[in-house]
Design a protein around this motif. Structure first.
Motif: not given
Length: 320
Positions: A66, A68, A78-79, A82, A307
């Motif tokens: 992934q 993030h 976005t982490a 998750a 990212s």
């Protein structure tokens, strides 16, 4: 508390071998609602690490790691979600989290080819895949050799004019004189005079071949009087165009597009707390430009929308 790159380096290196084990690390597995997860216990720090970046499974780290971003002015976090979702697979109270910068430093070792011991802590891609991406980028960069040579040749030709062409020397001397006056007392008149001197480098003259003026449609053909000056810009423009868009006619790929497609796995940034990330791979700086090429050694970076991968950690559970 802030840590410098030097502090991190002292923590994560020191031995000539690559993150020596000597019984310090133990690779094992833990059961979850979604099956087994491969972990690495560090007996020195009492930390348990994911063997794979979050998103990959099994000891071979199958699947896509992934990527993030973290909450900044322009980017959404976005982490967090998750990590919470991953923690939902475990019953223990000691849940997984992002490591502190110094914690991740304890398993980072730039004596290793890829920044850590890959048998214990896998990258998001295999070393074979990484070398292939590296080789592909190098091939694209090397294909630009004629374009880069053209830039160097144009610069050399202009430098020759600066040193040996009396007219060019006179123009540049006048520009230097006017610039010195403007520095003492800036005026619009001086600015216009300086601009007029630079414009002289684009003056044209009649094209003469074998002592005769070349004519076309009844008019003399005009050419640049000092072509080496503008040739620099033309050579740079030709390179920039290929760099951004490629050129099918020359079978040249766009380096910018090729690099953008692999820049995240090439860098191998892993997130830590405090808005920082650590660059696992001590990778080549693949910027392409005339006359320079070097190794990118910056290893710590603020998130800034980059990212990053997640290598989660927790205290080694007492029940295990």
């Amino acid at each position: 508390m802030k840590y410098s790159l030097l502090t991190l380096a002292l923590l994560s290196t020191g031995a000539s071998a690559c993150l020596e084990n000597n019984g310090r690390f133990e690779k094992t597995s833990v059961n979850t609602d979604q099956g087994e997860v491969i972990v690495v216990n560090d007996k020195k720090t009492n930390l348990q690490w994911l063997h794979c970046p979050l998103g990959q499974t099994t000891e071979q780290c199958i699947g896509d790691a992934q990527e993030h971003t973290f909450k900044t002015y322009f980017h959404k976090d976005t982490a967090t979600a998750a990590i919470a979702e991953f923690n939902g697979n475990f019953a223990e109270e000691q849940h997984w989290r992002l490591p502190h910068t110094m914690e991740l430093g304890t398993i980072t070792d730039y004596n290793c080819e890829f920044g850590t011991n890959l048998a214990l802590f896998s990258m998001s891609v295999s070393s074979t895949e990484y070398r292939q991406m590296e080789g592909n980028l190098k091939a694209v960069r090397d294909s630009y050799a004629p374009l880069l040579q053209a830039i160097d040749d144009a610069k050399a030709a202009w430098q020759h004019d600066l040193e040996h062409n009396p007219e060019v020397i006179a123009i540049m001397a006048e520009i230097e004189r006017l610039e010195a006056l403007r520095e003492k007392k800036p005026t619009r008149e001086l600015a216009l005079k300086i601009r007029a001197q630079w414009s002289k480098l684009y003056d044209k003259e009649e094209l003469v071949v074998d002592g005769k003026v070349v004519m076309e449609d009844g008019k003399p053909v005009m050419v640049l009087k000092y072509p080496n000056y503008s040739a620099q810009g033309k050579a740079q423009w030709a390179f920039d165009k290929v760099y951004r868009k490629g050129d099918e006619s020359q079978r040249l790929l766009s380096y910018e597009q090729e690099y953008q497609a692999v820049k995240v796995p090439m860098a191998q940034w892993f997130a830590t707390t405090g808005g920082l990330g650590i660059k696992l791979q001590n990778s080549m700086n693949y910027s392409v430009h005339s006359g320079k090429e070097g190794w990118g050694l910056e290893q710590i970076h603020y998130f800034n929308g980059i990212s990053m991968y997640l290598r989660l950690v927790r205290e080694i559970p007492t029940a295990e």
